[in-house]
Design a protein around this motif. Structure first.
Motif, PDB file in Angstrom:
ATOM      1  N   ARG A  60       0.710  13.088  -1.381  1.00 41.77           N
ATOM      2  CA  ARG A  60       1.058  12.263  -0.216  1.00 41.77           C
ATOM      3  C   ARG A  60       0.683  10.813  -0.497  1.00 41.77           C
ATOM      4  O   ARG A  60      -0.072  10.186   0.232  1.00 41.77           O
ATOM      5  CB  ARG A  60       0.354  12.802   1.023  1.00 41.77           C
ATOM      6  CG  ARG A  60       0.828  14.234   1.344  1.00 41.77           C
ATOM      7  CD  ARG A  60       0.323  14.766   2.632  1.00 41.77           C
ATOM      8  NE  ARG A  60       0.825  13.975   3.741  1.00 41.77           N
ATOM      9  CZ  ARG A  60       0.214  13.923   4.917  1.00 41.77           C
ATOM     10  NH1 ARG A  60      -0.878  14.617   5.136  1.00 41.77           N
ATOM     11  NH2 ARG A  60       0.702  13.185   5.884  1.00 41.77           N
ATOM     12  N   GLN A  61       1.215  10.282  -1.579  1.00 39.12           N
ATOM     13  CA  GLN A  61       0.895   8.942  -2.063  1.00 39.12           C
ATOM     14  C   GLN A  61       1.064   7.853  -1.010  1.00 39.12           C
ATOM     15  O   GLN A  61       0.237   6.961  -0.922  1.00 39.12           O
ATOM     16  CB  GLN A  61       1.763   8.593  -3.280  1.00 39.12           C
ATOM     17  CG  GLN A  61       1.236   9.166  -4.570  1.00 39.12           C
ATOM     18  CD  GLN A  61      -0.054   8.489  -4.977  1.00 39.12           C
ATOM     19  OE1 GLN A  61      -0.069   7.320  -5.324  1.00 39.12           O
ATOM     20  NE2 GLN A  61      -1.137   9.225  -4.924  1.00 39.12           N
ATOM     21  N   LYS A  62       2.120   7.919  -0.220  1.00 39.33           N
ATOM     22  CA  LYS A  62       2.375   6.861   0.763  1.00 39.33           C
ATOM     23  C   LYS A  62       1.262   6.769   1.793  1.00 39.33           C
ATOM     24  O   LYS A  62       0.884   5.682   2.214  1.00 39.33           O
ATOM     25  CB  LYS A  62       3.732   7.057   1.429  1.00 39.33           C
ATOM     26  CG  LYS A  62       4.883   6.817   0.475  1.00 39.33           C
ATOM     27  CD  LYS A  62       6.214   7.031   1.132  1.00 39.33           C
ATOM     28  CE  LYS A  62       7.313   6.819   0.094  1.00 39.33           C
ATOM     29  NZ  LYS A  62       8.634   7.067   0.642  1.00 39.33           N
ATOM     30  N   VAL A  63       0.719   7.908   2.176  1.00 41.98           N
ATOM     31  CA  VAL A  63      -0.397   7.923   3.132  1.00 41.98           C
ATOM     32  C   VAL A  63      -1.616   7.275   2.484  1.00 41.98           C
ATOM     33  O   VAL A  63      -2.294   6.439   3.102  1.00 41.98           O
ATOM     34  CB  VAL A  63      -0.719   9.370   3.580  1.00 41.98           C
ATOM     35  CG1 VAL A  63      -1.968   9.416   4.443  1.00 41.98           C
ATOM     36  CG2 VAL A  63       0.472   9.974   4.310  1.00 41.98           C
ATOM     37  N   LEU A  64      -1.900   7.627   1.228  1.00 45.17           N
ATOM     38  CA  LEU A  64      -3.034   7.028   0.514  1.00 45.17           C
ATOM     39  C   LEU A  64      -2.812   5.544   0.263  1.00 45.17           C
ATOM     40  O   LEU A  64      -3.748   4.753   0.360  1.00 45.17           O
ATOM     41  CB  LEU A  64      -3.288   7.774  -0.801  1.00 45.17           C
ATOM     42  CG  LEU A  64      -3.840   9.192  -0.645  1.00 45.17           C
ATOM     43  CD1 LEU A  64      -3.918   9.880  -2.004  1.00 45.17           C
ATOM     44  CD2 LEU A  64      -5.189   9.185   0.031  1.00 45.17           C
ATOM     45  N   TRP A  65      -1.584   5.142  -0.061  1.00 46.20           N
ATOM     46  CA  TRP A  65      -1.307   3.716  -0.261  1.00 46.20           C
ATOM     47  C   TRP A  65      -1.636   2.930   0.994  1.00 46.20           C
ATOM     48  O   TRP A  65      -2.270   1.881   0.935  1.00 46.20           O
ATOM     49  CB  TRP A  65       0.153   3.476  -0.621  1.00 46.20           C
ATOM     50  CG  TRP A  65       0.577   3.944  -1.971  1.00 46.20           C
ATOM     51  CD1 TRP A  65      -0.224   4.208  -3.052  1.00 46.20           C
ATOM     52  CD2 TRP A  65       1.907   4.223  -2.387  1.00 46.20           C
ATOM     53  NE1 TRP A  65       0.534   4.630  -4.104  1.00 46.20           N
ATOM     54  CE2 TRP A  65       1.848   4.644  -3.735  1.00 46.20           C
ATOM     55  CE3 TRP A  65       3.148   4.151  -1.760  1.00 46.20           C
ATOM     56  CZ2 TRP A  65       2.985   4.986  -4.464  1.00 46.20           C
ATOM     57  CZ3 TRP A  65       4.278   4.490  -2.486  1.00 46.20           C
ATOM     58  CH2 TRP A  65       4.189   4.900  -3.818  1.00 46.20           C
ATOM     59  N   PHE A  66      -1.175   3.438   2.146  1.00 45.72           N
ATOM     60  CA  PHE A  66      -1.402   2.713   3.396  1.00 45.72           C
ATOM     61  C   PHE A  66      -2.880   2.687   3.757  1.00 45.72           C
ATOM     62  O   PHE A  66      -3.454   1.619   3.975  1.00 45.72           O
ATOM     63  CB  PHE A  66      -0.598   3.337   4.546  1.00 45.72           C
ATOM     64  CG  PHE A  66      -0.840   2.652   5.869  1.00 45.72           C
ATOM     65  CD1 PHE A  66      -0.136   1.502   6.198  1.00 45.72           C
ATOM     66  CD2 PHE A  66      -1.779   3.122   6.764  1.00 45.72           C
ATOM     67  CE1 PHE A  66      -0.362   0.847   7.401  1.00 45.72           C
ATOM     68  CE2 PHE A  66      -2.018   2.486   7.972  1.00 45.72           C
ATOM     69  CZ  PHE A  66      -1.302   1.344   8.296  1.00 45.72           C
ATOM     70  N   PHE A  67      -3.500   3.868   3.841  1.00 45.02           N
ATOM     71  CA  PHE A  67      -4.871   3.946   4.338  1.00 45.02           C
ATOM     72  C   PHE A  67      -5.918   3.567   3.299  1.00 45.02           C
ATOM     73  O   PHE A  67      -6.774   2.719   3.567  1.00 45.02           O
ATOM     74  CB  PHE A  67      -5.173   5.342   4.895  1.00 45.02           C
ATOM     75  CG  PHE A  67      -4.522   5.605   6.219  1.00 45.02           C
ATOM     76  CD1 PHE A  67      -4.996   5.025   7.373  1.00 45.02           C
ATOM     77  CD2 PHE A  67      -3.417   6.425   6.290  1.00 45.02           C
ATOM     78  CE1 PHE A  67      -4.391   5.254   8.596  1.00 45.02           C
ATOM     79  CE2 PHE A  67      -2.799   6.671   7.511  1.00 45.02           C
ATOM     80  CZ  PHE A  67      -3.282   6.084   8.658  1.00 45.02           C
ATOM     81  N   ALA A  68      -5.901   4.180   2.134  1.00 46.29           N
ATOM     82  CA  ALA A  68      -6.962   3.950   1.146  1.00 46.29           C
ATOM     83  C   ALA A  68      -6.818   2.592   0.463  1.00 46.29           C
ATOM     84  O   ALA A  68      -7.741   1.778   0.477  1.00 46.29           O
ATOM     85  CB  ALA A  68      -6.979   5.079   0.119  1.00 46.29           C
ATOM     86  N   THR A  69      -5.653   2.341  -0.116  1.00 45.26           N
ATOM     87  CA  THR A  69      -5.467   1.096  -0.860  1.00 45.26           C
ATOM     88  C   THR A  69      -5.327  -0.103   0.078  1.00 45.26           C
ATOM     89  O   THR A  69      -6.007  -1.114  -0.098  1.00 45.26           O
ATOM     90  CB  THR A  69      -4.224   1.193  -1.766  1.00 45.26           C
ATOM     91  OG1 THR A  69      -4.357   2.337  -2.608  1.00 45.26           O
ATOM     92  CG2 THR A  69      -4.075  -0.056  -2.620  1.00 45.26           C
TER      93      THR A  69
END
Length: 126
Positions: A60-69
């Motif tokens: 779920r890269q897009k979720v991690l891009w938004f929240f984590a990164t």
């Protein structure tokens, strides 16, 4: 390709506005002698990022891009921590500087561990 930058940038805008709002809140409360706002956002950020990485699948890269990164990357701040620590030292507030350093370092590690444990509780990765 452009979508990735928009996702990270949007998260970054949200995170930096949240950090700014927290800083303003501490200023309004008159809590300006010790860098409470930066300490709070960095400890919260440590917890949240560990929680996210232990809870959310890398699929779920897009979720991690938004929240984590994006969001947490701009919400937390090593540079402000460094500047505030230097200001305490140059202001001869050595005990306060030492306290800030120790709480930031060990508190960050503790909050990473707590966030990871909380993320692994209950369900499998999303």
């Amino acid at each position: 390709m452009l979508g990735k930058y928009i996702i990270v940038g949007t998260g970054g805008a949200v995170g930096s506005l949240l950090r700014w709002g927290i800083s303003l809140s501490f200023i309004r409360l008159g809590m300006t002698g010790f860098p409470f706002a930066t300490l709070l956002v960095n400890l919260l950020g440590a917890f949240i990022i560990a929680f996210l990485y232990s809870k959310i699948s890398v699929k779920r890269q897009k979720v991690l891009w938004f929240f984590a990164t994006g969001l947490i990357g701009s919400f937390t701040t090593f540079s402000t921590f460094s500047v505030e620590l230097l200001e305490l030292v140059t202001g001869m507030k050595f005990m306060m500087a030492f306290t800030y350093f120790i709480i930031s370092l060990f508190g960050g590690l503790i909050f990473i561990r707590l966030g990871s444990m909380a993320g692994k509780r209950g369900t499998e990765k999303c």
